[in-house]
Design a protein around this motif. Structure first.
Motif, PDB file in Angstrom:
ATOM      1  N   ARG A  94       0.761  -1.134   0.020  1.00 16.12           N
ATOM      2  CA  ARG A  94       0.005  -0.076  -0.058  1.00 16.12           C
ATOM      3  C   ARG A  94       0.798   1.164   0.116  1.00 16.12           C
ATOM      4  N   GLU A  95       1.823   1.288   0.726  1.00 14.33           N
ATOM      5  CA  GLU A  95       2.729   2.507   0.734  1.00 14.33           C
ATOM      6  C   GLU A  95       3.311   2.674  -0.551  1.00 14.33           C
ATOM      7  N   ILE A  96       3.829   1.463  -1.071  1.00 14.15           N
ATOM      8  CA  ILE A  96       4.521   1.848  -2.499  1.00 14.15           C
ATOM      9  C   ILE A  96       3.555   2.165  -3.587  1.00 14.15           C
ATOM     10  N   LEU A  97       2.181   1.854  -3.507  1.00 14.05           N
ATOM     11  CA  LEU A  97       1.024   2.341  -4.336  1.00 14.05           C
ATOM     12  C   LEU A  97       1.058   3.583  -4.132  1.00 14.05           C
ATOM     13  N   LYS A  98       0.992   4.396  -2.778  1.00 13.23           N
ATOM     14  CA  LYS A  98       0.735   5.533  -2.536  1.00 13.23           C
ATOM     15  C   LYS A  98       1.658   6.600  -2.994  1.00 13.23           C
TER      16      LYS A  98
END
Length: 135
Positions: free
Chosen positions: A69-73
């Motif tokens: 999720r953090e990578i996508l954000k």
């Protein structure tokens, strides 16, 4: 990708695959807005997975989904902070009168803030604003 960060590579491949599915579904190229929409849906999927994995006591999968999720954000525009969100919701609800219904308030707020904050954050801000209005 020379750093051999396999988790980042796999996450981005999944996002690209989701965009390709949407492109095939639409029979044409995706606009920038549609690409952002796909990325938001990927983040939302990760958030839903995190919730379910927490309920199932699967901390290993919670950590994995959180990292994804953090990578996508990183590829999404920054969301509004809570103070700016409350101010924007108050402004969006102003034309609805002194005692708007929740559905109408959410519709107005989502129309004004769709790309600037998550739906959950908007919902919480609308609920707070409506609770302030009613004694």
């Amino acid at each position: 990708m020379k750093a051999r960060d396999t988790e980042r590579l796999l996450t981005l491949r999944m996002a690209i695959s989701a965009m390709n599915y949407r492109r095939i579904e639409r029979n044409g190229q995706l606009s920038d807005e549609e690409q952002l929409d796909v990325m938001r849906k990927q983040v939302k999927q990760r958030e839903d997975s995190i919730t379910e994995f927490k309920r199932g006591n699967r901390e290993d999968l919670v950590d994995k989904e959180t990292r994804e999720r953090e990578i996508l954000k990183l590829y999404l525009p920054a969301e509004m902070d809570s103070a700016a969100l409350v101010a924007a919701v108050t402004e969006a609800l102003a034309p609805l009168g002194p005692d708007p219904q929740f559905g109408a308030a959410m519709k107005a707020a989502m129309a004004a803030l769709k790309d600037k904050a998550s739906g959950k954050a908007i919902q919480e801000a609308v609920r707070a604003a409506l609770e302030k209005k009613t004694p």
